[in-house]
Design an enzyme around this catalytic site. Structure first.
Site, mmCIF file in Angstrom:
data_model
loop_
_atom_site.group_PDB
_atom_site.id
_atom_site.type_symbol
_atom_site.label_atom_id
_atom_site.label_comp_id
_atom_site.label_asym_id
_atom_site.label_seq_id
_atom_site.Cartn_x
_atom_site.Cartn_y
_atom_site.Cartn_z
ATOM 1 N N THR A 10 0.826 -1.210 0.000
ATOM 2 C CA THR A 10 0.000 0.000 0.000
ATOM 3 C C THR A 10 0.855 1.253 0.000
ATOM 4 O O THR A 10 0.447 2.284 -0.535
ATOM 5 C CB THR A 10 -0.927 -0.023 1.237
ATOM 6 O OG1 THR A 10 -1.795 -1.146 1.107
ATOM 7 C CG2 THR A 10 -1.758 1.230 1.346
ATOM 8 N N SER B 294 1.393 -7.460 -0.813
ATOM 9 C CA SER B 294 2.075 -8.489 -0.010
ATOM 10 C C SER B 294 1.169 -9.652 0.376
ATOM 11 O O SER B 294 1.650 -10.660 0.885
ATOM 12 C CB SER B 294 2.739 -7.884 1.224
ATOM 13 O OG SER B 294 1.832 -7.686 2.279
ATOM 14 N N THR C 261 1.624 -4.292 4.371
ATOM 15 C CA THR C 261 1.436 -4.600 5.787
ATOM 16 C C THR C 261 0.956 -6.042 6.024
ATOM 17 O O THR C 261 1.179 -6.595 7.099
ATOM 18 C CB THR C 261 0.404 -3.644 6.428
ATOM 19 O OG1 THR C 261 -0.828 -3.751 5.716
ATOM 20 C CG2 THR C 261 0.889 -2.208 6.419
ATOM 21 N N ASP C 262 0.289 -6.622 5.017
ATOM 22 C CA ASP C 262 -0.408 -7.895 5.267
ATOM 23 C C ASP C 262 0.509 -9.037 5.695
ATOM 24 O O ASP C 262 0.156 -9.818 6.577
ATOM 25 C CB ASP C 262 -1.216 -8.305 4.025
ATOM 26 C CG ASP C 262 -2.444 -7.431 3.824
ATOM 27 O OD1 ASP C 262 -2.808 -6.693 4.753
ATOM 28 O OD2 ASP C 262 -3.045 -7.487 2.729
#
Ligand code: ASP
Length: 341
Positions: free
Chosen positions: A23, A71, A104-105
């Site tokens: 992101t 990710s 972030t995932d």
């Protein structure tokens, strides 16, 4: 500050910024849209331009685009490539540290993987954003600037994550919120420190260096990581043939042994059970896992609880995951199996 693409850089000291997408590199069609964006679109060199005027250190920043992915789609081949690029840059004496821009995932998984495989004597700082680069108030530029600050800090080492002004250790960091800008927690272990106005304030020693940290980090207990893993992970060969299949199953009300039996039938090599509470398992799921173990499948027991860890007892039939979350226990098991391959 110098921003370069590629490797040409005559400055005595530099920080390498590896872009992987996420992101932080996301683009939406409207500045008011924080969720309807496409991750992994803006190049890492362009991300660095957003902080150019504020980065006041003597270190040059070198940008390298390793990938451009959301990710959630992280895979073994990219991990292998990323670890290879990190190892390459870490070996250069003029490199002070590495920053990785990441979604972030699965950030916590990449952080754990890199710490376990590289155990770096220099800092590797993962950073990210919860809002796309096109947002009205993007969080990426500040996170990136903070990550560069951490990578430039004398004495910093090991793999850490920087988000919302917080510094998290690779072992502890976990994404705990699906939307808020401060999306990560280090749980009971707490933060390594914070970044405030371009300065690092440490709450505890850099985690990569602390023995008790490594005791809880299978495969990072010995530095460097076992040669077998290093060879496989860093040599850049076809990854797919080498990675054993390790899956995660969850305990819940009414859980059965169906998924475990199906995985065993498919030739799975390892299973992490994300148990309830202190790693407890439905009697039917536990029976299936014991059958899997009897068939030669490596099984570890973690907890689906966000905080705390499985406290093992000598009577446990299924070994615990040394305090690792299910996704990190899966990586540890993958590396354990790879080391034996
Ligand atoms: N799906 C995005 C990713 O992990 C989420 C983010 O970066 O915040 O790449």
């Amino acid at each position: 500050m110098a921003i370069n693409s590629g490797t040409a850089d005559t400055s005595p000291s530099k920080i390498v910024v590896l872009g992987t997408g996420g992101t932080i590199a996301g683009r939406a069609s409207s500045a008011g849209d924080n969720i309807g964006y496409t991750a992994g679109e803006v190049g890492v060199a362009q991300l660095l331009e957003s902080i150019g005027a504020f980065q006041n250190g003597a270190l040059a920043l070198v940008a390298e685009q390793v990938a451009q992915v959301d990710s959630k789609d992280m895979d073994f081949a990219l991990w292998q490539r990323l670890a290879g690029r990190c190892a390459h840059w870490l070996a250069q004496p003029e490199v002070q540290g590495i920053v990785i821009t990441h979604g972030t995932d699965t950030l916590e998984e990449t952080a754990y993987f890199l710490q376990a495989v590289l155990d770096p004597a220099k800092p590797i700082v993962l950073t990210c954003a919860m809002r796309p680069a096109t947002a009205l108030v993007p969080d990426g530029p500040q996170n990136l600037l903070d990550a560069v600050t951490v990578a430039a800090t004398a004495g910093a080492h090991g793999v850490v994550a920087v988000c919302a002004g917080n510094i998290h250790g690779a072992l502890d960091v976990q994404k705990v919120h699906s939307y808020k800008v401060d999306a990560f927690s280090s749980g009971d272990a707490g933060l390594v420190g914070v970044v405030e106005e371009g300065r690092v304030r440490l709450y505890r020693p850099w985690p990569g260096a602390v023995d008790s940290y490594k005791e809880n980090m299978p495969l990072a207990q010995v530095a460097p990581a076992p040669a077998a893993i290093k060879n496989i992970v860093l040599r850049g060969a076809d990854a797919d043939g080498y990675w054993p299949r390790v899956e995660i199953v969850l305990n819940y009300a009414g859980a059965s042994g169906l998924l475990v039996d199906a995985l065993v039938a498919q030739g799975v090599r390892g299973i992490v059970a994300a148990g309830t509470g202190n790693g407890t398992l439905h009697v039917d799921l536990q029976a299936a896992l014991l059958r899997a173990m009897a068939a030669g499948v490596r099984v570890r027991r973690s907890t689906r609880s966000v905080f705390g860890r499985v406290l093992a007892t000598p009577a446990d039939a299924i070994p615990d995951a040394h305090g690792l979350s299910p996704v990190k226990a899966r990586i540890a098991l993958l590396l354990e199996l790879l080391a034996e391959a």
